[in-house]
Scaffold this motif. Structure first.
Motif, PDB file in Angstrom:
ATOM      1  N   GLY A   1      45.060  41.292  41.472  1.00  0.00           N
ATOM      2  CA  GLY A   1      46.361  40.868  41.976  1.00  0.00           C
ATOM      3  C   GLY A   1      46.255  40.107  43.280  1.00  0.00           C
ATOM      4  O   GLY A   1      46.915  39.075  43.471  1.00  0.00           O
ATOM      5  N   SER A   2      45.412  40.587  44.189  1.00  0.00           N
ATOM      6  CA  SER A   2      45.229  39.907  45.475  1.00  0.00           C
ATOM      7  C   SER A   2      44.631  38.520  45.281  1.00  0.00           C
ATOM      8  O   SER A   2      45.041  37.552  45.927  1.00  0.00           O
ATOM      9  N   ALA A   3      43.662  38.427  44.377  1.00  0.00           N
ATOM     10  CA  ALA A   3      42.996  37.143  44.138  1.00  0.00           C
ATOM     11  C   ALA A   3      43.966  36.111  43.568  1.00  0.00           C
ATOM     12  O   ALA A   3      43.851  34.917  43.851  1.00  0.00           O
ATOM     13  N   LEU A   4      44.921  36.560  42.775  1.00  0.00           N
ATOM     14  CA  LEU A   4      45.888  35.630  42.186  1.00  0.00           C
ATOM     15  C   LEU A   4      46.772  34.978  43.245  1.00  0.00           C
ATOM     16  O   LEU A   4      47.287  33.881  43.037  1.00  0.00           O
ATOM     17  N   HIS A   5      46.956  35.647  44.376  1.00  0.00           N
ATOM     18  CA  HIS A   5      47.858  35.134  45.405  1.00  0.00           C
ATOM     19  C   HIS A   5      47.128  34.371  46.505  1.00  0.00           C
ATOM     20  O   HIS A   5      47.742  33.956  47.485  1.00  0.00           O
ATOM     21  N   GLN A   6      45.828  34.192  46.348  1.00  0.00           N
ATOM     22  CA  GLN A   6      45.054  33.459  47.347  1.00  0.00           C
ATOM     23  C   GLN A   6      44.816  32.027  46.867  1.00  0.00           C
ATOM     24  O   GLN A   6      44.474  31.805  45.715  1.00  0.00           O
TER      25      GLN A   6
ATOM     26  N   ASN B   1      43.174  30.325  39.635  1.00  0.00           N
ATOM     27  CA  ASN B   1      44.404  29.548  39.812  1.00  0.00           C
ATOM     28  C   ASN B   1      44.976  29.115  38.467  1.00  0.00           C
ATOM     29  O   ASN B   1      46.196  29.061  38.282  1.00  0.00           O
ATOM     30  N   ARG B   2      44.091  28.818  37.519  1.00  0.00           N
ATOM     31  CA  ARG B   2      44.556  28.523  36.159  1.00  0.00           C
ATOM     32  C   ARG B   2      45.264  29.732  35.563  1.00  0.00           C
ATOM     33  O   ARG B   2      46.308  29.610  34.915  1.00  0.00           O
ATOM     34  N   ILE B   3      44.685  30.904  35.774  1.00  0.00           N
ATOM     35  CA  ILE B   3      45.300  32.134  35.269  1.00  0.00           C
ATOM     36  C   ILE B   3      46.678  32.326  35.899  1.00  0.00           C
ATOM     37  O   ILE B   3      47.656  32.643  35.213  1.00  0.00           O
ATOM     38  N   ARG B   4      46.753  32.125  37.205  1.00  0.00           N
ATOM     39  CA  ARG B   4      48.030  32.313  37.908  1.00  0.00           C
ATOM     40  C   ARG B   4      49.109  31.390  37.347  1.00  0.00           C
ATOM     41  O   ARG B   4      50.236  31.814  37.081  1.00  0.00           O
ATOM     42  N   ARG B   5      48.757  30.117  37.150  1.00  0.00           N
ATOM     43  CA  ARG B   5      49.744  29.166  36.622  1.00  0.00           C
ATOM     44  C   ARG B   5      50.172  29.536  35.208  1.00  0.00           C
ATOM     45  O   ARG B   5      51.350  29.426  34.853  1.00  0.00           O
ATOM     46  N   SER B   6      49.216  29.966  34.397  1.00  0.00           N
ATOM     47  CA  SER B   6      49.552  30.348  33.021  1.00  0.00           C
ATOM     48  C   SER B   6      50.469  31.563  32.998  1.00  0.00           C
ATOM     49  O   SER B   6      51.423  31.622  32.220  1.00  0.00           O
ATOM     50  N   LEU B   7      50.186  32.530  33.852  1.00  0.00           N
ATOM     51  CA  LEU B   7      51.027  33.724  33.909  1.00  0.00           C
ATOM     52  C   LEU B   7      52.446  33.377  34.349  1.00  0.00           C
ATOM     53  O   LEU B   7      53.425  33.899  33.804  1.00  0.00           O
ATOM     54  N   LEU B   8      52.554  32.486  35.330  1.00  0.00           N
ATOM     55  CA  LEU B   8      53.875  32.079  35.803  1.00  0.00           C
ATOM     56  C   LEU B   8      54.630  31.314  34.722  1.00  0.00           C
ATOM     57  O   LEU B   8      55.829  31.531  34.509  1.00  0.00           O
ATOM     58  N   ALA B   9      53.919  30.415  34.044  1.00  0.00           N
ATOM     59  CA  ALA B   9      54.573  29.611  33.006  1.00  0.00           C
ATOM     60  C   ALA B   9      55.049  30.477  31.853  1.00  0.00           C
ATOM     61  O   ALA B   9      56.114  30.234  31.272  1.00  0.00           O
TER      62      ALA B   9
ATOM     63  N   SER C   1      30.776  28.632  47.859  1.00  0.00           N
ATOM     64  CA  SER C   1      29.667  28.221  47.003  1.00  0.00           C
ATOM     65  C   SER C   1      30.246  27.629  45.724  1.00  0.00           C
ATOM     66  O   SER C   1      31.440  27.774  45.429  1.00  0.00           O
ATOM     67  N   GLU C   2      29.401  26.965  44.952  1.00  0.00           N
ATOM     68  CA  GLU C   2      29.875  26.364  43.704  1.00  0.00           C
ATOM     69  C   GLU C   2      30.438  27.423  42.758  1.00  0.00           C
ATOM     70  O   GLU C   2      31.477  27.217  42.121  1.00  0.00           O
ATOM     71  N   ASP C   3      29.766  28.577  42.677  1.00  0.00           N
ATOM     72  CA  ASP C   3      30.238  29.650  41.799  1.00  0.00           C
ATOM     73  C   ASP C   3      31.574  30.211  42.283  1.00  0.00           C
ATOM     74  O   ASP C   3      32.473  30.492  41.477  1.00  0.00           O
ATOM     75  N   GLU C   4      31.709  30.384  43.604  1.00  0.00           N
ATOM     76  CA  GLU C   4      32.964  30.901  44.157  1.00  0.00           C
ATOM     77  C   GLU C   4      34.111  29.928  43.912  1.00  0.00           C
ATOM     78  O   GLU C   4      35.221  30.334  43.547  1.00  0.00           O
ATOM     79  N   LEU C   5      33.835  28.651  44.121  1.00  0.00           N
ATOM     80  CA  LEU C   5      34.873  27.643  43.916  1.00  0.00           C
ATOM     81  C   LEU C   5      35.315  27.616  42.462  1.00  0.00           C
ATOM     82  O   LEU C   5      36.516  27.570  42.164  1.00  0.00           O
TER      83      LEU C   5
ATOM     84  N   HIS D   1      32.996  37.530  39.519  1.00  0.00           N
ATOM     85  CA  HIS D   1      33.388  37.147  40.876  1.00  0.00           C
ATOM     86  C   HIS D   1      34.175  38.264  41.553  1.00  0.00           C
ATOM     87  O   HIS D   1      33.929  38.591  42.724  1.00  0.00           O
ATOM     88  N   LEU D   2      35.106  38.860  40.836  1.00  0.00           N
ATOM     89  CA  LEU D   2      35.949  39.902  41.422  1.00  0.00           C
ATOM     90  C   LEU D   2      35.223  41.235  41.533  1.00  0.00           C
ATOM     91  O   LEU D   2      35.443  41.996  42.475  1.00  0.00           O
ATOM     92  N   GLN D   3      34.363  41.501  40.589  1.00  0.00           N
ATOM     93  CA  GLN D   3      33.701  42.804  40.530  1.00  0.00           C
ATOM     94  C   GLN D   3      32.563  42.921  41.535  1.00  0.00           C
ATOM     95  O   GLN D   3      32.351  43.987  42.123  1.00  0.00           O
ATOM     96  N   GLY D   4      31.845  41.826  41.746  1.00  0.00           N
ATOM     97  CA  GLY D   4      30.697  41.886  42.647  1.00  0.00           C
ATOM     98  C   GLY D   4      29.660  42.872  42.138  1.00  0.00           C
ATOM     99  O   GLY D   4      29.288  42.848  40.967  1.00  0.00           O
ATOM    100  N   ASN D   5      29.235  43.775  43.006  1.00  0.00           N
ATOM    101  CA  ASN D   5      28.221  44.770  42.633  1.00  0.00           C
ATOM    102  C   ASN D   5      28.829  46.095  42.189  1.00  0.00           C
ATOM    103  O   ASN D   5      28.106  47.056  41.926  1.00  0.00           O
ATOM    104  N   ALA D   6      30.151  46.155  42.129  1.00  0.00           N
ATOM    105  CA  ALA D   6      30.809  47.406  41.733  1.00  0.00           C
ATOM    106  C   ALA D   6      30.614  47.663  40.241  1.00  0.00           C
ATOM    107  O   ALA D   6      30.293  46.762  39.467  1.00  0.00           O
TER     108      ALA D   6
END
Length: 235
Positions: free
Chosen positions: A87-92, A18-26, A7-11, A73-78
């Motif tokens: 961590g898992s989301a960063l590697h997808q 992915n921006r977070i992942r790149r920033s963390l790596l940099a 969905s647009e929100d998921e994308l 997005h990560l939390q959902g209804n929790a």
């Protein structure tokens, strides 16, 4: 079975991740250590406010709203967010995210190229490498610079000013209207947009036309102005 399209929100959330992942790596930041410092109960679960403060503290270039989008997005209804889920989301990396990012890079290169062409016609030679003289400054510190000559070192997108290097090797950030070009800079060879300050300076200048606080709407209007073939749906 074929995977369901995002969905647009998921994308959008995955693009932000992915921006977070790149920033963390940099930055080579240890996000686990940061999250642990905000995990008050030490159970690998962060409350909403804890997660948002943890991400904000890492200064990754995301707005409060974008951090909130990632958290939702990560939390959902929790009621809280598992550190492992982050961590898992960063590697997808989904194919849709890669496709959108590749498209975005292509659009950016086109925008940089067209902005550079326009700047060559209107800048009067004011670009990196130009020899300039300071004029019209009125502050106590600025008045002393009036009449001083130097060489344009780079464009500072953060302050919307040219950085000028003077004979004593001191760097000062100065608005373009306070600089007279004595000798224009020579455009560097290579493909516009391939990287480096000069190629992107023209686009950053256009983005600064609306002030130092650049909004998404202003970015889109600038891109549409220099790339009129793009329609609203593509952007």
């Amino acid at each position: 079975a074929a995977a369901q399209p995002l969905s647009e929100d998921e994308l959008r959330a995955k693009l932000l991740l992915n921006r977070i992942r790149r920033s963390l790596l940099a930055r080579r930041q240890n996000w686990l250590q940061v999250f642990a410092s905000f995990d008050q109960k030490g159970n690998g679960q962060l409350q909403e406010a804890e997660f948002e403060r943890a991400v904000t503290s890492m200064a990754l270039g995301l707005s409060d709203g974008e951090i909130r989008e990632v958290r939702q997005h990560l939390q959902g209804n929790a009621t809280c967010l598992a550190v492992d889920a982050f961590g898992s989301a960063l590697h997808q990396m989904s194919p849709e995210v890669a496709k959108v990012e590749n498209w975005g890079r292509a659009i950016l290169m086109d925008a940089v190229r067209e902005a550079s062409k326009a700047a060559m016609l209107t800048s009067g030679g004011l670009r990196i490498g130009a020899f300039v003289r300071v004029k019209g400054l009125h502050s106590a510190a600025g008045v002393r610079l009036n009449g001083c000559e130097g060489v344009v070192d780079k464009w500072d997108a953060g302050t919307c000013r040219w950085v000028v290097r003077f004979s004593d090797d001191v760097l000062k950030s100065i608005r373009h209207e306070n600089l007279d070009v004595l000798r224009g800079g020579v455009p560097s060879p290579g493909t516009p947009g391939a990287g480096g300050g000069e190629e992107t300076a023209a686009l950053y200048q256009m983005l600064c036309e609306g002030g130092e606080n650049v909004t998404q709407a202003h970015v889109l209007s600038v891109v549409q102005r220099i790339l009129p073939s793009l329609d609203d749906q593509q952007l």
